[in-house]
Design a protein around this motif. Structure first.
Motif: not given
Lengths: 204, 204
Positions: A170, A196-204, B101, B103, B187
């Protein structure tokens, strides 16, 4: 917790304050910036302030102080416009740190350390050999930070050279696959491992 | 080595380019910047661009883009002048990443993550609880980077709170004693270990 207010900080001995203030913003990037002089001497110096400014167009910035050690880098960039950023591996830290010494302008740090330079892909500035990420940049602008006289140099990325195994599908470069180091404070070199890698953060 | 020139970079898919350009400057500092709104809502957002600008006076800078995610932080700093930098530990990375995110302004990220805030030492902005290095700053100035519309925020350090075991005799904060993380790319979270410190470098 220990606490120091502004007055405490201003009263500290110089070395104590330098060590403290240089370490409290966290780990720093470790980049060798390579340039050339008018006399075609190749210069290289370590910087811990290189920062991502944007991706389209691809821009980076770093802080320099024209009156202190990396002044050769500053002059060379203003004169020749081109410079390179080179990530530092675990085996290069001793030489990389030595580039922070005040060598006279006519002395190439490449002659005084185990670092070697290479010219390639017709780029107008030298790269540091064996660096797993080599980035060719062109000077765009400078901003004087009037609060303390430091200067933000803004450069555009013109060429990126990467050791194959670092590039993920990616586009991310996994830095620990190249044993790339980061800097703690003024003189500490640390080796990170990806947790660790995280996914794109979204509010919920 | 793989190579990408400027044209290749401009033609990349957005995600690939974001991942690549965000990882090629090396490891980045990981700071949670905490502020408060006019309605006394406590806001916290992760930043990977906090940089040391100088030690006397103690100054830091970071890059923000007023039109994207951390715009609440930007507005709060302009309105209230005070903000805090908080180093992130290994156990906080999931919550720290979630603060990126979008918010709504009226929602506190402290309510939506496992992070807690605390007010102390009469400082005018919230700190992130359990952060091993907490730094209280006052806004001094902003510089618009006209090449891409980002903004360099300059702040002065007014208060430093440190977990005792991080402070070495000479003022350095040994970050790995607090399990402090650094950021790889957009990320990725990495845990560094100190390899070595070097003496002040001299030409010979």
């Amino acid at each position: 917790m220990l606490n120091f207010n502004h007055e405490d900080i201003m009263k500290m001995s110089k070395i104590f304050r330098l060590n403290l203030i240089n370490s409290l913003t966290g780990y720093k990037s470790a980049n060798l910036i390579a340039t050339k002089t008018d006399e075609k001497i190749n210069n290289v110096a370590i910087f811990s302030s290189v920062t991502h400014l944007g991706s389209k167009p691809p821009l980076i910035g770093f802080i320099t102080r024209p009156t202190t050690v990396p002044r050769n880098t500053y002059e060379n960039i203003l004169n020749h416009k081109y410079f390179t950023l080179n990530q530092i591996t675990k085996t290069q830290i001793k030489s990389a740190h030595k580039t922070s010494a005040k060598f006279p302008k006519k002395i190439s740090e490449f002659d005084k350390t185990d670092l070697d330079y290479e010219f390639k892909n017709n780029f107008q500035a030298p790269f540091v050999k064996n660096s797993p990420i080599q980035v060719g940049c062109k000077f765009l602008n400078k901003y004087v930070i009037k609060e303390n006289g430091t200067i933000l140099i803004v450069g555009e990325i013109k060429l990126v050279l990467i050791k194959d195994e670092l590039l993920l599908e990616d586009g991310m470069l996994q830095l620990d696959k190249g044993n790339i180091v980061s800097i703690n404070g003024l003189d500490g070199y640390a080796l990170p491992k990806l947790i660790k890698r995280f996914l794109y953060a979204r509010p919920d």
